[in-house]
Design a protein around this motif. Structure first.
Motif, PDB file in Angstrom:
ATOM      1  N   MET A   1      41.490  47.576  40.422  1.00 20.64           N
ATOM      2  CA  MET A   1      41.917  46.377  39.716  1.00 20.64           C
ATOM      3  C   MET A   1      43.295  45.957  40.244  1.00 20.64           C
ATOM      4  SD  MET A   1      42.353  45.803  35.664  1.00 20.64           S
ATOM      5  CE  MET A   1      41.211  44.533  35.221  1.00 20.64           C
ATOM      6  N   SER A   2      43.472  44.684  40.471  1.00 23.82           N
ATOM      7  CA  SER A   2      44.734  44.184  41.000  1.00 23.82           C
ATOM      8  C   SER A   2      45.758  44.014  39.881  1.00 23.82           C
ATOM      9  CB  SER A   2      44.515  42.852  41.720  1.00 23.82           C
ATOM     10  OG  SER A   2      44.026  41.892  40.814  1.00 23.82           O
ATOM     11  N   ARG A   3      47.012  43.961  40.299  1.00 24.42           N
ATOM     12  CA  ARG A   3      48.097  43.746  39.350  1.00 24.42           C
ATOM     13  C   ARG A   3      48.130  42.295  38.902  1.00 24.42           C
ATOM     14  NH1 ARG A   3      53.298  46.790  41.939  1.00 24.42           N
ATOM     15  NH2 ARG A   3      52.731  48.877  41.286  1.00 24.42           N
ATOM     16  N   LEU A   5      50.115  39.028  38.535  1.00 28.89           N
ATOM     17  CA  LEU A   5      51.230  38.388  39.224  1.00 28.89           C
ATOM     18  C   LEU A   5      51.953  37.442  38.285  1.00 28.89           C
ATOM     19  CD1 LEU A   5      52.806  37.683  41.838  1.00 28.89           C
ATOM     20  CD2 LEU A   5      51.036  35.943  42.277  1.00 28.89           C
ATOM     21  N   THR A  27      42.929  34.460  48.623  1.00 20.45           N
ATOM     22  CA  THR A  27      42.377  35.623  47.933  1.00 20.45           C
ATOM     23  C   THR A  27      40.907  35.769  48.312  1.00 20.45           C
ATOM     24  OG1 THR A  27      43.887  35.358  46.077  1.00 20.45           O
ATOM     25  CG2 THR A  27      41.890  36.621  45.666  1.00 20.45           C
ATOM     26  N   ALA A  29      37.650  36.296  47.520  1.00 21.68           N
ATOM     27  CA  ALA A  29      36.911  36.337  46.265  1.00 21.68           C
ATOM     28  C   ALA A  29      35.543  35.697  46.438  1.00 21.68           C
ATOM     29  CB  ALA A  29      37.692  35.594  45.184  1.00 21.68           C
ATOM     30  N   ASP A  34      36.810  37.288  40.687  1.00 16.45           N
ATOM     31  CA  ASP A  34      37.390  38.121  41.741  1.00 16.45           C
ATOM     32  C   ASP A  34      38.840  37.740  42.062  1.00 16.45           C
ATOM     33  OD1 ASP A  34      34.982  39.519  42.036  1.00 16.45           O
ATOM     34  OD2 ASP A  34      34.224  38.027  43.452  1.00 16.45           O
ATOM     35  N   HIS A  35      39.320  36.638  41.509  1.00 18.92           N
ATOM     36  CA  HIS A  35      40.702  36.215  41.755  1.00 18.92           C
ATOM     37  C   HIS A  35      41.657  37.033  40.909  1.00 18.92           C
ATOM     38  CE1 HIS A  35      40.112  32.762  44.385  1.00 18.92           C
ATOM     39  NE2 HIS A  35      38.946  32.646  43.773  1.00 18.92           N
ATOM     40  N   ILE A  36      42.920  37.078  41.327  1.00 21.10           N
ATOM     41  CA  ILE A  36      43.914  37.810  40.558  1.00 21.10           C
ATOM     42  C   ILE A  36      44.366  36.975  39.369  1.00 21.10           C
ATOM     43  CG2 ILE A  36      44.696  39.088  42.576  1.00 21.10           C
ATOM     44  CD1 ILE A  36      47.236  37.323  42.542  1.00 21.10           C
ATOM     45  N   ARG A  37      44.823  37.677  38.354  1.00 21.41           N
ATOM     46  CA  ARG A  37      45.384  36.983  37.195  1.00 21.41           C
ATOM     47  C   ARG A  37      46.817  36.604  37.531  1.00 21.41           C
ATOM     48  NH1 ARG A  37      46.047  38.923  30.946  1.00 21.41           N
ATOM     49  NH2 ARG A  37      46.958  36.967  30.240  1.00 21.41           N
ATOM     50  N   GLN A  73      52.987  42.234  36.078  1.00 16.63           N
ATOM     51  CA  GLN A  73      53.263  43.574  36.614  1.00 16.63           C
ATOM     52  C   GLN A  73      53.997  43.532  37.941  1.00 16.63           C
ATOM     53  OE1 GLN A  73      49.049  44.453  36.361  1.00 16.63           O
ATOM     54  NE2 GLN A  73      49.537  46.146  34.984  1.00 16.63           N
TER      55      GLN A  73
END
Length: 116
Positions: A1-3, A5, A27, A29, A34-37, A73
């Motif tokens: 899981m990604s951090r 941003l 990204t 995806a 699949d994209h980061i938050r 994060q």
């Protein structure tokens, strides 16, 4: 899981929207999930980084702490000039992607001795 941003934005607003568009476009995806938050504070009222540096640093530090409280994060900021206040941002206790340092590192890795 990604951090998650956190983006300190609004200096200027067009730079922030261009940055967010690049994050999305670059990204890898297959679908939306699949994209980061990303949590963004788009604040064009940050005091002028040239004429009010102390006030700008305080405001950027406040923004960084608020992004941390909101769940960020790791932090990033698309404004070059505001990177002069990186210490105030780092004081929030989160990793900060310093685009000035990262650009210098990437240029140095090519063997470049001067960047223009």
């Amino acid at each position: 899981m990604s951090r998650i941003l956190g983006v300190l934005g609004g200096m200027g607003p067009a730079a922030t929207t261009a940055f967010l568009a690049r994050v999305q476009a670059l990204t890898p995806a297959a679908g939306d999930e699949d994209h980061i938050r990303v949590i963004a504070d788009i604040n064009p009222q940050v005091p002028n980084r040239h004429t009010q540096p102390e006030a700008a640093g305080r405001t950027l530090g406040e923004m960084a702490r608020a992004l941390k409280t909101a769940g960020a994060q790791v932090l990033a900021m698309p404004c070059n000039t505001a990177h002069a206040h990186a210490d105030a941002i780092r004081a929030a206790g989160l990793p900060f992607i310093d685009m000035i340092a990262e650009t210098a590192k990437a240029a140095g890795a090519t063997g470049a001795r001067r960047v223009g």
